[in-house]
Design an enzyme around this catalytic site. Structure first.
Site, short mmCIF file in Angstrom:
data_model
loop_
_atom_site.label_atom_id
_atom_site.label_comp_id
_atom_site.label_asym_id
_atom_site.label_seq_id
_atom_site.Cartn_x
_atom_site.Cartn_y
_atom_site.Cartn_z
CB SER A 163 -11.93 -10.92 -42.80
OG SER A 163 -12.60 -9.64 -42.37
CB CYS B 82 -7.63 -2.80 -48.04
SG CYS B 82 -9.22 -3.49 -47.83
N1 PLP Z 1 -7.12 -9.83 -47.67
C1 PLP Z 1 -7.88 -9.47 -48.52
C2 PLP Z 1 -8.09 -10.11 -49.91
C3 PLP Z 1 -8.87 -8.46 -48.41
O1 PLP Z 1 -9.62 -8.05 -49.29
C4 PLP Z 1 -8.64 -7.90 -46.86
C5 PLP Z 1 -9.82 -6.39 -46.75
O2 PLP Z 1 -10.02 -6.09 -47.59
C6 PLP Z 1 -7.83 -8.33 -46.02
C7 PLP Z 1 -7.09 -9.31 -46.39
C8 PLP Z 1 -8.02 -7.62 -44.83
O3 PLP Z 1 -9.00 -7.90 -44.01
P1 PLP Z 1 -9.53 -7.15 -42.76
O4 PLP Z 1 -10.17 -6.07 -43.08
O5 PLP Z 1 -10.41 -8.24 -41.87
O6 PLP Z 1 -8.25 -7.02 -42.05
#
Ligand code: PLP
Length: 402
Positions: free
Chosen positions: A202, A343
């Site tokens: 990301s 998240c």
């Molecule tokens: N995977 C992990 C380990 C993350 O920490 C995050 C976001 O915090 C994501 C996926 C999701 O990424 P994005 O915010 O770019 O959708």
């Protein structure tokens, strides 16, 4: 308000000025659509091509193996849904770890509703996946194994090369996906060398803007797209190409890999110093995940655990103080942190703690009392010292009133 200390870089990062300038130029000057047949289109196509080459170089893979996405969530979703649906005739079994981000865990849950069976690999008290346990769950009908490279809450860095090796020794045809959103730019990643078929990144965790990312898809791996449309990115991810986003995330990738060893070494040293000072200053706390090993006596166990700790994440439990209370008290002092993980804040409302904290067997008294500090390359020792000082002032009072 005092000066700001931003320690929530695992949630998102400040956009880098050089990246912003590069993106601005694409938006205002090189704004053509790569699918257009005129010169402006051609120029945009060249920028997109260069962006793919730069990302590929950062991962030591081929440019054709890079698919630009809008975020880490999209990359993870494309990997899981794409691989599961494309291989459904071979089997309908998927293996994921117990500590995956919702971008993988929820995608797997949705696939379960489509008739896929999901098995979960347990983790130990540090969040570490045992490669043999991962392989043991693989069956003749398994199509995909997904284990994150670095956990976003406790910073555990999994041994993906060993996991991929163990899985493929048992079943060479099984695809291995890794969510590398918290790993890219923090540690060297070589998916092609290490037997990884799919790897999601990301941009906004790397000082590029939100709305950017990429997925590595090993040549020969078939994915069923999630979107259908004009055939961009070889039909895998149609929709007018986000050239400014691709330029931004590719520059972020180049900058993240440049000086990687120096930057992550410095961050790991700061992390260890921070953890030691936390234990020295605050009674009855607990640092979760392998980073806590910084206070162990020198020796192989400490080295083994610290090797499994990402350089930028420290998870701290302060029993007797609710995470949100501590978060806001720190905020009042200009210090920004996360409660558990930013998240997972929606899911966390149902049960105390998060799936990751429960999976490592965190005691009940710590589940709702865990905050995360996450650094970037811009974080300084002084900021961390001020944070320890702030905690030393706050925690005794908050404990009394919680
Ligand atoms: N995977 C992990 C380990 C993350 O920490 C995050 C976001 O915090 C994501 C996926 C999701 O990424 P994005 O915010 O770019 O959708």
């Amino acid at each position: 308000m005092e000066t700001e200390i931003y320690l929530d870089n695992a949630a998102t990062t400040r956009c880098d000025e050089e990246i912003l300038t590069a993106m601005h130029r694409v938006l205002t000057e090189d704004y053509g659509n790569p699918s257009s047949m005129h010169r402006k289109g051609y120029e945009a196509e060249q920028l997109l091509k260069k962006a793919g080459e730069d990302v590929a170089a950062a991962l030591s893979v081929r440019p054709q193996e890079i698919c630009f996405t809008s975020c880490g969530t999209e990359g993870d979703n494309l990997a899981l849904f794409g691989a599961a649906r494309a291989n459904a005739r071979k089997g309908k079994h998927i293996v994921i770890s117990a500590i995956e981000h919702a971008a993988v865990a929820e995608a797997a849950r949705a696939l379960a509703e489509e008739g896929f069976e999901i098995s979960t690999i347990p983790v130990n008290e540090y969040g570490i996946v045992d490669p043999e346990e991962a392989a043991a769950l693989v069956r003749p009908d398994t199509v995909l194994v997904s284990v994150m490279t670095v956990n976003n809450e406790i910073g555990t860095a999994e041994d993906l090369p060993a996991i991929a090796r163990a899985v493929k020794e048992k079943a060479p045809g099984v695809l291995v996906h890794t969510d590398a959103v918290q790993a890219f730019g923090k540690m060297p990643l070589f998916p092609a060398r290490d037997g990884i078929d799919l790897l999601a990144v990301s941009g906004h965790k790397l000082h590029a803007p939100k709305g950017t990312g990429f997925l590595y898809v090993r040549k020969g791996v078939k994915l069923t797209p999630i979107l259908y449309g004009g055939g961009q990115q070889d039909g895998l991810r149609p929709g007018t190409d986000n050239v400014p986003g691709a330029v931004a995330v590719s520059l972020a990738a180049v900058k993240s890999v440049r000086d990687l060893a120096e930057r992550s070494g410095r961050m790991a040293a700061m992390r260890d110093g921070f953890v030691r000072k936390l234990y020295e200053t605050l009674p009855e706390i607990r640092v979760n995940g392998p980073a806590g090993a910084a206070v162990m006596p020198e020796g192989t166990e400490r080295d083994r655990l610290l090797a499994a700790a990402a350089p930028h994440i420290v998870s701290l439990s302060v029993p007797g103080v609710r995470a949100e209370v501590l978060l806001h008290a720190l905020e009042d002092k200009g210090i920004y942190v996360s409660a558990g993980s930013a998240c997972s804040s929606h899911a966390a409302k149902k049960q105390p703690g998060t799936a990751t904290l429960r999976a490592i067997g965190l005691p009940a008294g710590c589940l709702a009392s865990t905050v995360r500090f996450s650094f970037s390359g811009e974080t300084t020792r002084e900021e961390l010292d001020k944070t320890v000082q702030a905690l030393a002032e706050l925690v005794p009072t908050l404990r009394r009133f919680s």
